[in-house]
Design an enzyme around this catalytic site. Structure first.
Site, PDB file in Angstrom:
ATOM      1  N   LEU A  56      -1.424   7.266   2.186  1.00  0.00           N
ATOM      2  CA  LEU A  56      -0.699   8.037   3.193  1.00  0.00           C
ATOM      3  C   LEU A  56      -0.004   7.127   4.189  1.00  0.00           C
ATOM      4  O   LEU A  56       1.157   7.330   4.533  1.00  0.00           O
ATOM      5  CB  LEU A  56      -1.675   8.968   3.920  1.00  0.00           C
ATOM      6  CG  LEU A  56      -2.037  10.195   3.103  1.00  0.00           C
ATOM      7  CD1 LEU A  56      -3.193  10.930   3.750  1.00  0.00           C
ATOM      8  CD2 LEU A  56      -0.834  11.118   3.000  1.00  0.00           C
ATOM      9  N   ALA A  57      -0.698   6.106   4.645  1.00  0.00           N
ATOM     10  CA  ALA A  57      -0.124   5.236   5.667  1.00  0.00           C
ATOM     11  C   ALA A  57       1.082   4.485   5.113  1.00  0.00           C
ATOM     12  O   ALA A  57       2.169   4.517   5.698  1.00  0.00           O
ATOM     13  CB  ALA A  57      -1.179   4.265   6.180  1.00  0.00           C
ATOM     14  N   ARG A 108     -22.082  12.685  10.770  1.00  0.00           N
ATOM     15  CA  ARG A 108     -22.397  11.977   9.527  1.00  0.00           C
ATOM     16  C   ARG A 108     -23.430  10.873   9.688  1.00  0.00           C
ATOM     17  O   ARG A 108     -24.353  10.740   8.881  1.00  0.00           O
ATOM     18  CB  ARG A 108     -21.113  11.357   8.968  1.00  0.00           C
ATOM     19  CG  ARG A 108     -20.140  12.411   8.536  1.00  0.00           C
ATOM     20  CD  ARG A 108     -18.834  11.815   8.083  1.00  0.00           C
ATOM     21  NE  ARG A 108     -17.957  12.897   7.651  1.00  0.00           N
ATOM     22  CZ  ARG A 108     -16.718  12.731   7.223  1.00  0.00           C
ATOM     23  NH1 ARG A 108     -16.205  11.522   7.166  1.00  0.00           N
ATOM     24  NH2 ARG A 108     -15.992  13.756   6.838  1.00  0.00           N
ATOM     25  N   SER A 110      -8.892  10.829   9.593  1.00  0.00           N
ATOM     26  CA  SER A 110      -8.280   9.656   8.991  1.00  0.00           C
ATOM     27  C   SER A 110      -6.908   9.982   8.428  1.00  0.00           C
ATOM     28  O   SER A 110      -5.935   9.267   8.668  1.00  0.00           O
ATOM     29  CB  SER A 110      -9.154   9.075   7.885  1.00  0.00           C
ATOM     30  OG  SER A 110      -8.431   8.073   7.210  1.00  0.00           O
ATOM     31  N   GLY A 124       0.825  -1.200   0.000  1.00  0.00           N
ATOM     32  CA  GLY A 124       0.000   0.000   0.000  1.00  0.00           C
ATOM     33  C   GLY A 124       0.852   1.240   0.000  1.00  0.00           C
ATOM     34  O   GLY A 124       1.860   1.323   0.700  1.00  0.00           O
TER      35      GLY A 124
END
Ligand SMILES: Cc1cc2nc3c(=O)[nH]c(=O)nc-3n(C[C@H](O)[C@H](O)[C@H](O)COP(=O)(O)OP(=O)(O)OC[C@H]3O[C@@H](n4cnc5c(N)ncnc54)[C@H](O)[C@@H]3O)c2cc1C
Ligand code: FES
Lengths: 639, 257
Positions: A44-45, A331, A441, A41
């Site tokens: 961002l992480a 939300r 997040s 992946g």
């Protein structure tokens, strides 16, 4: 049953991470060079983790399915990234950010993890600034912030409506620097299809080279998954079309526990379904609810043009039901309220599945220019997609699957229940409980990747300095590759008539109808039944043209959708066992008289972590009790 | 709506490709261009054929994956719009639509409409970063950047790396792509320290990848889905000429005046 040890350190909340980190073991620079790490992946992480680990001197291999790491779906985040800088002097603090996240998550997240995420948030902003990320600035040259849903301070840093893109290009640039230095090797256009476990430890992965179809074995001393969310289980969602659960799911099948799979956030403001071939719902940022008013006609089935419906015949239902927060309720609340009106027959548009988001009053009061200044790019995007000018008539919006709070269970070290397998970013479950607050997040992904994982992973690797290179001809690699190869053969051999997307679409509808915004026992059971039926049809009637030894997008999709059946079932099981309503998880049976979520802290203040028990077997549930030492559990009221 | 689609089909990098014509009926004007291709692919698969391969992911104009050459224009007829954001209502019923991959020596075709853009990656590896290690950053507000420069840096940084600039250019130049990154960093305080090496390395890499030079036709700016301004090329050239090394390289990066 294995016991879940979250490894939360003792001591006062604010001291935990500092003290714990000080005690973590290190790996010497000379030894780091001998240790390999796989990161799957490049969002961002993943790219934050890979570049930091490369800087430390480890040998890192990074994988993504796109042609470039820069295209990971983090790129699509719009609104912003939180940090407790207190630049506005509005009395913000690490504690307040922590508290907002715990409350916003409806008290289903771990205090220690959330506090740590808040604690490292400021370092993330500093690092991005140093990397040249063009955050919005004030005239004096300092960073600007804005407010976001569910909080009362201004702590969201942003880069117009493209914060995710700008942050991702920041992490991508650090990744490129390491690639150039040779510490990181990038493997794009790869699907990770299995994880390899040797003597109980994660030691490698099996990937499919998407250009050649070749299965590849990659070994390492530890594996980090940063593979994002699986909201695409609904077919229609705000995610990229390639987003999937496959990497995390392969870990689940090899023994990693999967936590709170049914906690999926449905975002209230996305562009609704406009045609039958639609495969994606585009998000309209939460920030629009600062100025837009949400309404439906008062009369059932009123099909008049929205501008022809007079003021007194409009029901501003959020303002009516939640006078204190009005259009700015969180939300989960906003999404359910929209669904309630549409299900009752008051929805707008031909399908009746949308509500209006109206800027008439805001334009009247502030002028069109001011509104253009704030939301110009979003209005433009809306017009491109719908062909309708939102300055002249209200937008139509509807909720859409968006963010998975659930994910691989990890301890305080961000390690899953498979030693040596770590999960960071959206792919883990740890920081958002049952509902995520906006802009938290990106913050968590970067905190995990830049500042937390490199420390905890080094501690784990301190035991591996004498291990030497992990050979890929080990039996476990052979078996895993065989496993994947079998699955591909099985898929290719069906030779039926229907396309993968047509199955994905039907699967998504089952999940949306039975395990979406509102759930009940009967519906969930029905959902399970329908999933079984559809899965059976899938394995009997899919058609994959071409061969497995080439670029074959249908095969790629098939592998992902095949897993979604299994993910969907686990989501339904998880939603069934949780006999309460909390955050995004709303059980019809558990609501107050006014239709609000009714939590049951006595019986359900736990993380539900599932264990794979073999094909066709019912998965086993483990419970990690959540202890709240610093926050008082309260009913979330927005009235 | 009904259309005639002329689509470039090519099995792989080795085999020769060619156009194939597909009639398509009952297209809804609400469909996006890629949804129209999904619809075509469904029909192709159901009738036993091989679907058209094209690249995409976000489907909202931000990841830069998609990129088709539509009726002779990168991303089709609408300005500041990516292929995935383009909608069928922009076409006229009965139109013939020609769909090709990006064509450039530096972007070899992989299959059908998919090209290999890894040359862009290598330009970035050469210098598309500010050298700062995690954890070594000073407090953000100790590095003030004027709002004007910061806004301009954002305008440059909005590039999505799709490659339309190269496809639009008769010389297949990647100047706009490289300039956008170089300008972003040249405009902010943090990026100044290594500005000279950065421009030198990135320009050399661009050259090594076989991209052409710039002859000021402005096609790249016109067809860039994010509206990146050609002014950044001028800025890059200034940076390049002020870098010491540039004197040793022949002046092919000059804008013709
Ligand atoms: C439209 C939208 C707007 C958002 N806005 C905001 C916001 O304003 N603020 C905020 O804080 N959050 C926002 N979010 C949420 C946030 O963007 C995501 O949660 C976050 O970016 C996820 O990052 P990640 O690194 O975990 O994963 P991703 O960025 O999704 O990256 C996943 C990576 O894993 C790779 N991968 C996945 N599966 C495989 C596989 N099987 N094999 C190989 N590689 C694989 C992919 O190639 C990719 O590189 C938004 C989300 C969406 C969808
Ligand atoms: S698919 Fe992402 S920009 Fe078009």
């Amino acid at each position: 049953m294995q016991k879940l040890d979250s490894k939360i350190p003792d001591g006062p909340l604010a001291e935990k991470w500092k003290n714990y980190k000080a005690g973590l073991r290190l790996v010497s620079p000379a030894n780091k060079k001998k240790i390999e790490i796989i990161v799957v992946g490049t969002g961002l992480a993943g790219s934050a983790a890979a570049s930091s680990l490369g800087e430390l001197g480890y040998k890192v291999k990074v994988f993504c399915f796109q042609d470039s790491p820069r295209r990971a779906h983090s790129v699509a985040a719009q609104g912003g990234i939180n940090a407790a800088k207190n630049y506005r002097n509005d009395n913000d603090s690490v504690y307040r950010l922590f508290h907002d996240m715990i409350k916003g998550g409806d008290y289903r997240a771990r205090e220690a993890n959330v506090y740590r995420a808040a604690e490292v948030s400021n370092d993330v902003i500093d690092h991005f600034t140093a990397l040249g990320v063009p955050f919005a600035r004030d005239y004096g040259g300092t960073l600007d912030t804005r407010s976001f849903g569910g909080v009362q301070v201004s702590r969201t840093f942003y880069a117009r409506g493209q914060t995710g893109q700008q942050c991702l290009l920041g992490t991508y640039s650090s990744l490129n620097r390491q690639i150039a230095k040779g510490t990181v090797k990038m493997y794009p256009r790869r699907d990770m299809l299995d994880i390899v476990v040797i003597n109980g430890k994660a030691r490698g992965i099996i990937t499919r080279n998407l250009l050649t179809g070749q299965l590849e074995r990659h070994s390492a001393h530890a594996v980090v998954l940063a593979t994002g969310g699986y909201g695409t289980v609904f077919y229609l969602s705000t995610l990229g079309l390639g987003s999937n659960a496959t990497a995390a799911w392969s870990a689940f099948k090899k023994g990693a526990l999967f936590a709170n799979p049914s906690f999926i956030q449905i975002h209230p403001t996305s562009i609704p379904v406009l045609n039958d071939y639609q495969c994606k719902l585009t998000l309209m940022s939460e920030s629009l609810r600062n100025d837009g008013r949400v309404w439906v006609p008062k009369k059932k089935g009123d099909k008049r043009h929205p501008t022809e419906i007079p003021e007194e015949e409009r029901d501003y239902y959020l303002e009516r039901r939640y006078p204190a927060f009005g259009n700015l309720v969180p939300r989960d609340v906003a999404s359910r309220a929209a669904k309630e009106r549409c299900d009752a027959g008051y929805g707008a548009g031909d399908s009746g599945l949308s509500v209006y988001l109206d800027f008439k009053d805001a334009i009247g009061k502030q002028g069109e220019d001011k509104i253009r200044d704030k939301y110009g790019n979003l209005f433009e995007m809306y017009e491109k997609i719908t062909g309708i000018n939102p300055y002249r008539q209200p937008m139509r919006i509807y909720p859409a699957g968006h963010y998975t709070m659930g994910g691989l269970w990890v301890d305080y070290n961000l390690m899953t229940t498979i030693p040596g397998l770590f999960a960071i970013g959206e792919s883990n479950f740890s920081d958002h409980g049952a509902n995520r607050l906006g802009a938290s997040s990106l913050m968590q992904c970067c905190g995990d990747g830049y500042f937390i994982l490199p420390n905890t992973l080094s501690d784990y690797l301190a035991d591996d300095i004498r291990t030497g290179k992990i050979p890929v001809d080990e039996k476990a690699f052979e078996e895993a590759e065989e496993n994947v190869s079998e699955r591909i053969k099985q898929i290719m051999s069906v030779e039926g008539k229907q396309t993968i997307s047509s199955f994905h679409k039907r699967l998504g509808k089952i999940m949306w109808d039975h395990c979406g915004m509102k759930r009940d026992s009967e519906g969930l059971k029905k959902g399970l039944e329908l999933l079984d039926q559809l899965e059976e049809e899938f394995w009997a009637d899919i058609r994959i043209p071409g061969s497995e030894g080439e670029l074959n997008q249908e095969l790629e999709k098939a592998l992902k959708v095949a897993d979604f059946f299994e993910v969907g079932r686990l989501m339904c099981e998880d939603a069934l066992q949780r006999e309460e309503s909390c955050g995004a998880h709303f059980r019809e049976e558990h609501q107050t008289e006014t239709g609000e979520a009714k939590r049951d802290d006595k019986n359900f203040a736990y993380v539900g972590a599932w264990e794979y028990r073999g094909k066709g077997e019912k998965p086993g549930l483990h419970k990690e009790e959540l202890k709240f030492e610093y926050v008082e559990l309260k009913e979330r009221s927005y009235k | 709506m009904d259309f005639k689609l002329k689509i470039w089909r090519q099995k792989n990098a080795r085999e020769k490709g060619g156009f194939r014509t597909y009639p398509i009926n009952d297209v809804s004007p609400e469909m996006s261009f890629l949804e129209m291709l999904d619809y075509l692919n469904k029909q192709i698969i159901e009738s036993g054929g091989e679907p058209v391969t094209f690249e995409h992911d976000c489907r909202e104009g931000i990841c830069g994956s998609c990129g088709l050459f539509i009726n002779g224009r990168p991303h089709g007829p609408m300005r500041r719009t990516t292929t995935c954001e383009l909608h069928m209502r922009e076409f006229t019923d009965g139109d013939t639509i020609v769909i090709e991959p990006w064509r450039s020596k530096a972007f070899p075709i992989i299959k059908d409409l998919v090209v290999d853009r890894s040359s862009f990656e290598r330009i970035m590896h050469a210098g598309g970063f500010i050298s700062v290690d995690t954890g070594s950053a000073p407090e953000s507000n100790s590095l003030p950047v004027s709002k004007n420069n910061s806004d301009k840096a954002f305008d440059a940084a909005a590039c999505i790396g799709c490659g339309a600039c190269v496809a639009a250019c008769k010389n297949s130049s990647a100047m706009l792509f490289a300039a956008a990154k170089i300008a972003q960093y040249a405009l902010v305080t943090q990026g100044k320290a290594e500005a000279k090496e950065r421009v030198d390395k990135m320009v050399r890499q661009m050259d090594a990848e076989g991209f052409g030079y710039c002859s000021n036709t402005y096609g790249c700016e016109f067809d860039c889905p994010k509206g990146i301004s050609i002014d950044f090329i001028a800025l890059m050239n200034r940076e390049f000429f002020s870098s010491k090394v540039c004197r040793q390289i022949p002046g092919r990066y000059t804008r013709k005046v």
